[in-house]
Design an enzyme around this catalytic site. Sequence first.
Site, PDB file in Angstrom:
ATOM      1  CE  LYS A  10      -3.272  -2.804   2.714  1.00 30.85           C
ATOM      2  NZ  LYS A  10      -4.942  -2.396   2.671  1.00 30.85           N
ATOM      3  CG  HIS A  90      -7.357  -2.497  -3.261  1.00 30.72           C
ATOM      4  ND1 HIS A  90      -7.083  -2.092  -1.544  1.00 30.72           N
ATOM      5  CD2 HIS A  90      -6.130  -3.625  -2.501  1.00 30.72           C
ATOM      6  CE1 HIS A  90      -7.524  -3.364  -0.671  1.00 30.72           C
ATOM      7  NE2 HIS A  90      -6.308  -3.612  -1.286  1.00 30.72           N
ATOM      8  CD  GLU A  92      -6.227  -0.253   1.166  1.00 30.86           C
ATOM      9  OE1 GLU A  92      -5.490  -0.015   0.685  1.00 30.86           O
ATOM     10  OE2 GLU A  92      -6.847  -1.397   2.443  1.00 30.86           O
ATOM     11  CD  GLU A 164      -7.585  -8.145  -0.743  1.00 28.15           C
ATOM     12  OE1 GLU A 164      -6.576  -8.506   0.175  1.00 28.15           O
ATOM     13  OE2 GLU A 164      -7.239  -6.685  -1.487  1.00 28.15           O
ATOM     14  N   GLY A 170      -7.414  -5.252   6.807  1.00 27.30           N
ATOM     15  CA  GLY A 170      -6.859  -4.103   7.681  1.00 27.30           C
ATOM     16  C   GLY A 170      -7.468  -3.640   9.378  1.00 27.30           C
ATOM     17  CB  SER A 209      -6.987  -9.238   8.705  1.00 29.77           C
ATOM     18  OG  SER A 209      -7.793  -7.939   9.440  1.00 29.77           O
TER      19      SER A 209
END
Length: 246
Positions: A10, A90, A92, A164, A170, A209
């Site tokens: 990241k 992703h 994010e 994911e 996270g 995670s």
Amino acid sequence: MKKFIGLNWKMNPVSFREAKMLVHIAKKIKKHKAAIFPPFVFIAEIRFPLGNRISIGAQDFYYETKGAFTGEVSLPMLKSLGVKYVLIGHSERRAMGEMNAIIAKKLKAALVAGMIPLLCVGEPWSVRKKGRQAAEAYVKRQLKEAFKRIRLSKGSRAPIVAYEPIWAIGTGRACSVFDAVKMSKFIKGTIKVPPSKGKMTSIVLYGGSVDAKNVNSFLAQKEIDGALVGGASADLKKLRELAKVL
Ligand code: PGA
């Protein structure tokens, strides 16, 4: 069996010095195939210390090859540095506004450029809490949108998909191995690559995670072909612990 371990740093670490230290530790991963996804600025410098056992990937790219696109980085640029894998979709980046239409363009561009795309999919908690079928329907829609411009034919390179779940990224709250296996099977069944001799149909990783404590319980499953690790891959202590068990 060798699995794939993606190390998605990241927007970390903040210095090149620390990036080199992370590379040094990542090289201790011996039992599996690994790829580091560093921020763009570190790619050129860390590819040499990497050696040939660990590959290099990019966290993003732009789908045009060159031109007036200020701030963007293209696939040919990345290719010229030896980048082999590219992350697409992703969560994010989706949260920053990357839409399905862009993701579909990127997936197509990556395949045309001969890169190995790693498409990320996964549902938010508001969907998962409704149950497995809701989560599967959500992921199916993401896959459908992403693959809109692509026709997989016999002998196509197996696409890599990282499941994911957003609620697991996270948070320290990984998905259960049982649910990850179920979703992995579902994804493999959804992306139908006509089988050709000796080729896998599709490769599905789990991410969210993943750390030294839980990674091997995911890797032990035949339906899960590897892991995409975020936080634990960009922290010296956590990566050291992770590398020890891989
Ligand atoms: P995490 O991130 O391991 O920090 O949960 C995974 C990812 O975003 O790829």
